[in-house]
Design an enzyme around this catalytic site. Structure first.
Site, short mmCIF file in Angstrom:
data_model
loop_
_atom_site.label_atom_id
_atom_site.label_comp_id
_atom_site.label_asym_id
_atom_site.label_seq_id
_atom_site.Cartn_x
_atom_site.Cartn_y
_atom_site.Cartn_z
CG HIS A 246 -1.98 2.33 -4.93
ND1 HIS A 246 -1.11 1.27 -4.77
CD2 HIS A 246 -2.18 2.82 -3.68
CE1 HIS A 246 -0.82 1.13 -3.50
NE2 HIS A 246 -1.46 2.05 -2.82
CG HIS B 94 5.55 0.72 -16.10
ND1 HIS B 94 4.93 -0.11 -16.99
CD2 HIS B 94 6.01 -0.08 -15.11
CE1 HIS B 94 5.01 -1.36 -16.56
NE2 HIS B 94 5.66 -1.38 -15.42
CG ASN C 64 3.42 -5.72 -16.71
OD1 ASN C 64 3.24 -4.50 -16.73
ND2 ASN C 64 4.36 -6.28 -15.98
FE1 HDE Z 1 4.88 -1.80 -10.99
N1 HDE Z 1 5.43 0.04 -10.37
N2 HDE Z 1 5.97 -2.62 -9.48
N3 HDE Z 1 4.51 -3.69 -11.68
N4 HDE Z 1 3.86 -1.05 -12.51
C1 HDE Z 1 5.10 1.20 -10.96
O1 HDE Z 1 4.36 3.12 -9.85
C2 HDE Z 1 6.43 -1.95 -8.41
C3 HDE Z 1 4.92 -4.86 -11.12
C4 HDE Z 1 3.10 -1.72 -13.40
O2 HDE Z 1 0.89 3.55 -16.25
C5 HDE Z 1 5.51 2.41 -10.18
O3 HDE Z 1 3.27 5.01 -10.45
C6 HDE Z 1 7.02 -2.86 -7.48
C7 HDE Z 1 4.20 -5.96 -11.68
C8 HDE Z 1 2.53 -0.80 -14.36
O4 HDE Z 1 1.27 4.70 -14.43
C9 HDE Z 1 6.15 1.80 -8.94
C10 HDE Z 1 6.90 -4.10 -8.04
C11 HDE Z 1 3.36 -5.41 -12.60
C12 HDE Z 1 2.98 0.45 -13.99
C13 HDE Z 1 6.00 0.33 -9.18
C14 HDE Z 1 6.23 -3.94 -9.28
C15 HDE Z 1 3.56 -4.00 -12.58
C16 HDE Z 1 3.80 0.27 -12.82
C17 HDE Z 1 6.35 3.39 -10.92
C18 HDE Z 1 7.40 -5.41 -7.49
C19 HDE Z 1 2.38 -6.15 -13.51
C20 HDE Z 1 2.71 1.77 -14.69
C21 HDE Z 1 5.45 4.58 -11.20
C22 HDE Z 1 6.70 -5.88 -6.40
C23 HDE Z 1 1.27 -6.70 -12.80
C24 HDE Z 1 1.40 2.37 -14.27
C25 HDE Z 1 4.24 4.30 -10.49
C26 HDE Z 1 1.15 3.64 -15.05
C27 HDE Z 1 4.42 1.32 -12.13
C28 HDE Z 1 6.40 -0.59 -8.28
C29 HDE Z 1 5.98 -5.02 -10.16
C30 HDE Z 1 2.83 -3.12 -13.46
C31 HDE Z 1 7.58 2.21 -8.65
C32 HDE Z 1 7.66 -2.49 -6.16
C33 HDE Z 1 4.33 -7.44 -11.28
C34 HDE Z 1 1.63 -1.15 -15.55
O5 HDE Z 1 5.47 2.18 -7.77
#
Ligand code: HDE
Length: 696
Positions: free
Chosen positions: A342, A78, A151
């Site tokens: 978060h 993202h 999402n």
């Molecule tokens: Fe994320 N995800 N994600 N994700 N995600 C990040 O956090 C993560 C997942 C989503 O505009 C990171 O600050 C793991 C699902 C959005 O700043 C990180 C898993 C969904 C955004 C991270 C998921 C999301 C992130 C990277 C599997 C939809 C951007 C930078 C368990 C519900 C937020 C950050 C923004 C961002 C981890 C799966 C949505 C790496 C470990 C499912 C919208 O922490």
């Protein structure tokens, strides 16, 4: 020797003296970060005007050092995002379901910050790859920040967070070659997902038009993971969160996406910024699906499995609020880049479920902020700061900004009776586990059906949407170099739907399929029409852009009337002229252009019209960019309006004999405008598509 110091008073050529004078007039002194007034911001300190620069030039060193450290690590996923401020307003009280303060009273407004994003590409990548869009909302509630980090697709690739690094590594640039940027159409992604049957449902969505949205104002949003609501009596229900765009969800065609990325790589970011800037505030309805435990237990899939959705036809969506985005960020870096979402940021009345994907996320986001934002104090950055009071005994650390007073930094204490204390009304975790206490490394039997919902999704689509899914699979798999991966994927598609598999195989020109034995045979589920963008598309021009190509010598009143008619429908008109200087109307008045033709291909508009004089049509018919403009609009199934003389350009673009209800002659008559408007409200002329493009 003449001094080379360029001050405001000297105003020397090349010294920037004139600009310097301007800022002195307004009284703004340029200073260093220590507050020292800078006398010369154009020349570094050197030994003589042609000699070496001096190390003692602290102003130069401070400026360059700061510049050298301007970048922070981009988000691992993202990274490319666009932000906006706004507010959330509750329209239906949820008091009976949750004690969350911001969900009690209707008309209650809560400040929000939203960040939309693509997932795979870097921060500087294009806006329209085939990709999932992040839809993250920070609610600054009176009880603390609630982050809904969702999402634009309601399901996910994997069931367990432990697979997330593998998923992301597979879709990102391949590590040896550093490409492709921002694309899933390559071997490592398809290798991984073809070995992960649980990703099949999500793949259907990612290969659908949802992954190439028309605008960030026209995407749906989903919390994806299951959460819990808990009310004041302690009763708990599962909840799925949703956003619905008031303008309706809409997508571009793949061919448009490819061209838009070349024409305007900031297409979505610019569109969002401009809409807000011009007062056309994007609005999203907020909805919930409420599932009690008995209903959850009766579902034919596991509510804790993030690869599944609950069809609205099974558990209705209740619209309970509205979000309006009404302010652009003041500073992209300070806000959009530094905002730290978060999923663990919840408020009393909202809790987690045991969804194993969510549980992993609860760890990951805080951890990632620590390295992105350089330490534990990122909550003090204005965009992350709660708007309600925040007091505790956490102290110090890198980049601490607040100055806590007093000698007491512990609790309990008797030295400072005014220091903060825990409170019985604070956040208390709902005591019940979801479905049992065992702690093991095992995937539940109830997570085993990987294909039924993928099939349901395909069967819920309209014909054009199904065609696009076939094309998207064919395109992506066509980029895969390893034949075994293609064959394996076709094996999965054969389980999902025979016609889908047949269409993709045909488009790939292969009959070789690697049969796959599913862990659980899929069942036929009832289709869910709510999953189709096209079936529920509103007939509207609101928020749409109409490009009007003009030549010299046209009748200005025709353009004026046309503008009035489409603006009355909520659309925006953009004037495109061969030259940015505009055109001379028949009465010799000048009409200014919004865009030069070379900088505004028709892919950036939702519908188009061409108004030319006889001479103008002849000239444009000699211009490749004008021919492409019309031909692309036709190929992208758009409605095309034209006045009499412009027929020559349409003919040159090869449209003679191809006229359909989407090609509308516009004479100076209200009835013609109405025909155009009604056709354009359908968004696209879908019946045209099979006549001009076969899947692949
Ligand atoms: Fe994320 N995800 N994600 N994700 N995600 C990040 O956090 C993560 C997942 C989503 O505009 C990171 O600050 C793991 C699902 C959005 O700043 C990180 C898993 C969904 C955004 C991270 C998921 C999301 C992130 C990277 C599997 C939809 C951007 C930078 C368990 C519900 C937020 C950050 C923004 C961002 C981890 C799966 C949505 C790496 C470990 C499912 C919208 O922490």
């Amino acid at each position: 020797m003449k001094s080379s110091r360029a001050t405001g008073s000297t105003g020397e050529v090349g010294s920037g003296g004139e600009l310097h004078q301007k800022s002195e007039k307004t009284g703004d002194r340029l200073t260093t970060n220590q507050g020292i007034t800078i006398s010369d911001n154009q020349n570094s300190l050197r030994v003589g005007s042609r000699g070496p620069a001096l190390l003692e030039d602290f102003m130069l060193r401070e400026k360059i050092t700061h510049f050298d450290h301007e970048r922070i690590p981009e988000r691992i996923v993202h990274a490319r995002g666009s932000g906006a401020h706004g507010y959330f307003e509750l329209t239906k009280s949820l008091r009976h379901l949750t004690k969350a303060g911001f969900l009690q009273n209707t008309a209650k407004q809560t400040e929000v910050f939203v960040r939309f994003s693509t997932v795979a590409g870097g921060a500087g990548s294009v806006d329209l790859p085939r990709d999932v869009r992040g839809f993250a909302v920070k609610f600054y509630t009176d009880e603390g920040n609630f982050d809904l980090v969702g999402n634009n697709i309601p399901v996910f690739f994997i069931q367990d967070a432990v697979k997330f690094p593998d998923l992301v590594h597979s879709v990102k640039m391949e590590p040896d070659r550093g490409f492709p940027q921002n694309a899933s159409a390559h071997d490592t992604f398809w290798d991984f997902v073809s070995l992960m049957p649980e990703s099949m449902h999500m793949l259907m969505w990612v290969m659908s038009d949802r992954a190439i949205p028309r605008s960030l104002r026209m995407i749906e949003g989903f919390g994806v993971n299951t959460f819990r609501f808990v009310n004041a009596e302690g009763d708990s229900n599962f909840v799925k969160f949703h956003w619905r765009p008031v303008l309706g969800a809409a997508s571009v065609l793949w061919d448009e996406a490819v061209k838009i990325n070349g024409a305007d790589q900031d297409f979505h970011r610019r569109d969002l910024w401009k809409a807000i800037d011009s007062g056309n505030f994007p609005e999203f309805e907020f909805g919930v699906q409420i599932i009690d435990e008995a209903t959850a237990a009766g579902l034919d899939f596991d509510i804790l499995d993030a690869t599944k959705l609950i069809p609205e036809e099974v558990v209705p969506l209740q619209i309970v609020g509205k979000m309006v985005l009404n302010r652009n960020p003041d500073n992209f870096f300070a806000e959009t880049e530094q905002v730290a979402f978060h999923p663990a940021n919840i408020v009393p009345g909202i809790e987690f479920s045991d969804d194993p994907l969510l549980q992993g996320r609860l760890f990951s986001y805080l951890d990632t902020q620590l390295s992105r934002l350089g330490g534990a104090n990122f909550h003090e950055i204005p965009v992350n700061r709660p708007r309600c009071p925040m007091r505790n005994f956490q102290r110090d650390g890198m980049r601490r900004i607040d100055v806590p007073k007093g000698r007491v930094a512990y609790e309990p204490n008797s030295l400072d009776p005014d220091s903060p204390r825990e409170s019985g009304t604070g956040f208390a975790t709902h005591p019940e586990g979801d479905f049992g206490p065992r702690k093991i490394r095992e995937r539940s039997e109830t997570f085993k059906d990987h294909y039924s919902q993928a099939r349901m999704f395909f069967n819920s689509m309209s014909e054009p949407e199904q065609r696009h899914i076939v094309s998207a699979f064919a395109f992506e798999l066509g980029k895969v170099e390893t034949p075994a991966i293609r064959k394996r994927m076709l094996g999965h598609l054969a389980i999902i739907d025979k016609a889908l598999c047949g269409g993709v195989s045909k488009a790939l020109g292969t009959t070789e399929i690697d049969p796959i034995k599913p862990a659980l045979e899929p069942r036929d589920l009832a289709p869910s029409p709510a999953l189709s963008i096209i079936k529920k598309a509103p007939a509207t021009l609101r928020g749409r852009k109409i490009g009007v190509l003009l030549s010299n010598g046209i009748d200005g009143s025709l353009v004026k009337q046309f503008r009035k008619a489409i603006e009355a429908e909520g659309a925006e008109m953009a004037v495109v002229c061969p030259k940015i200087g505009g055109v001379l109307l028949a009465d010799k008045a000048k009409l200014p252009a919004d865009h030069a033709l070379s900088g505004a291909p028709s892919v950036i508009f939702d519908a188009v019209a061409v108004f030319t004089s006889d001479d103008g049509a002849r000239e444009l018919a000699e211009e490749a960019s004008a021919i492409d403009w019309v031909r692309d609009a036709f190929g992208h199934l758009k409605v095309i309006g034209f006045n009499g003389p412009s027929a020559e350009l349409l003919n040159k673009a090869g449209l003679s004999g191809m006229f359909d209800e989407g090609i509308v002659k516009l004479d100076d008559k209200k009835a013609d405008f109405l025909t155009f408007i009604n056709a354009a409200k359908q968004q696209r002329i879908w019946e045209r598509e099979p006549k001009i493009r076969s899947p692949g």
